[in-house]
Design an enzyme around this catalytic site. Sequence first.
Site, PDB file in Angstrom:
ATOM      1  NE  ARG A 156      42.025   8.159  21.829  1.00 10.19           N
ATOM      2  CZ  ARG A 156      41.872   7.324  20.815  1.00 10.19           C
ATOM      3  NH1 ARG A 156      41.807   6.027  21.024  1.00 10.19           N
ATOM      4  NH2 ARG A 156      41.787   7.773  19.573  1.00 10.19           N
TER       5      ARG A 156
ATOM      6  CD  GLN B  45      42.486  17.013  16.214  1.00 13.67           C
ATOM      7  OE1 GLN B  45      42.036  18.058  16.677  1.00 13.67           O
ATOM      8  NE2 GLN B  45      42.037  15.830  16.575  1.00 13.67           N
TER       9      GLN B  45
ATOM     10  CG  ASP C 135      44.924  10.319  20.702  1.00 17.00           C
ATOM     11  OD1 ASP C 135      44.695  11.354  21.355  1.00 17.00           O
ATOM     12  OD2 ASP C 135      44.763  10.253  19.474  1.00 17.00           O
TER      13      ASP C 135
ATOM     14  N   GLY D  49      36.861  15.966  17.072  1.00 19.93           N
ATOM     15  CA  GLY D  49      37.792  17.079  16.930  1.00 19.93           C
ATOM     16  C   GLY D  49      38.514  17.034  15.598  1.00 19.93           C
TER      17      GLY D  49
ATOM     18  NE  ARG E 132      38.321  18.227  21.780  1.00 20.88           N
ATOM     19  CZ  ARG E 132      38.489  17.065  21.153  1.00 20.88           C
ATOM     20  NH1 ARG E 132      37.458  16.270  20.956  1.00 20.88           N
ATOM     21  NH2 ARG E 132      39.681  16.700  20.728  1.00 20.88           N
TER      22      ARG E 132
ATOM     23  CB  SER F  47      44.569   9.454  12.482  1.00 23.65           C
ATOM     24  OG  SER F  47      44.576   9.785  13.840  1.00 23.65           O
TER      25      SER F  47
ATOM     26  CB  SER G 166      48.389  20.198  17.431  1.00 26.71           C
ATOM     27  OG  SER G 166      47.110  19.852  16.931  1.00 26.71           O
TER      28      SER G 166
END
Length: 432
Positions: A390, A169, A317, A95, A123, A24, A167
Amino acid sequence: MVNEQIIDISGPLKGEIEVPGDKSMTHRAIMLASLAEGVSTIYKPLLGEDCRRTMDIFRLLGVEIKEDDEKLVVTSPGYQSFNTPHQVLYTGNSGTTTRLLAGLLSGLGIESVLSGDVSIGKRPMDRVLRPLKLMDANIEGIEDNYTPLIIKPSVIKGINYQMEVASAQVKSAILFASLFSKEPTIIKELDVSRNHTETMFKHFNIPIEAEGLSINTTPEAIRYIKPADFHVPGDISSAAFFIVAALITPGSDVTIHNVGINPTRSGIIDIVEKMGGNIQLFNQTTGAEPTASIRIQYTPMLQPITIEGELVPKAIDELPVIALLCTQAVGTSTIKDAEELKVKETNRIDTTADMLNLLGFELQPTNDGLIIYPSEFKTNATVDSLTDHRIGMMLAVASLLSSEPVKIKQFDAVNVSFPGFLPKLKLLENEG
């Protein structure tokens, strides 16, 4: 993707490691360094496939990014001198790249097209497009929801926005677009989500105020940006796999150094402590992005847990590998309020349950999470990452509970966030 990887690792795991830089923060450092005219150096960045997509896009916009011995040297002409790209900006499987650049490029008013791989094409982008359109961004997606995203010049305005989901993002897309508006933007969050964009805006001299669940921006804040050097801490999401591996593998004693423990990201530490796991933090640093060394030792008789509410975005995550950890507890555990897992690289509620159930564990997917029963590795089925990094790493950790090797299809998905994951796991096996 490579079809199959045989994982043949047994415990105990012992030793000291570092994990790659935080994904990130690496994305955001590249973006902010690219916007600022001058030279910025990013130390210990994550150079996985996702972050490389972000680097490649800014190179197309006219930014020079040199890789040099665990650092990136970013030399930028400044955002006002960016090129108009004459090709599609490819975001791969990322993403973060797709959603944050949707906001940033809308704010810049650069005519561009963002498109990713097959997974990104599935997505949902409506959660980002809705607030950006409220800001008068000229951005369109397929069915108003999917990539490719077509961006045309517009004049961005500030908004007062109540977040619909917790979120980071979505929040970050709004914040990057707001850099270019003549009015302030106010964002009200549902729950606290990771705040790297806010802390890193400040690091690059961009004014922003955050208090509780409210974030306020300054009009035309982009004019304050300055180049800055940034040291990327180790990624707690990558550390999570080694934390769980050590907790569930008899005789293990593992220390991970220089891990980012930002309180909006450190949910896994809170969860392990609540379960009674043997985990210690030391060498702690303070500041906007605090770090610590983390020592983890094998812990039998872990307590079951309910993970819900504000704990979920702090560990979003890590939830697949936390679900694996919960199979080793002495009672039934529950994950709730985690609908966000459905819109990751895969629907991680389903993929976590499906793959672990194939191996004999007992997990029941729900609409917003999982019910996880105390259960054991029973069968050596071949499992599949389904191209989700992941899930691939979580399954490799699950193999430690088997006396037989485990085959994982599409395992090279792990390179998205953790190139060198398997050698690092083997290093701990050899030291043990």
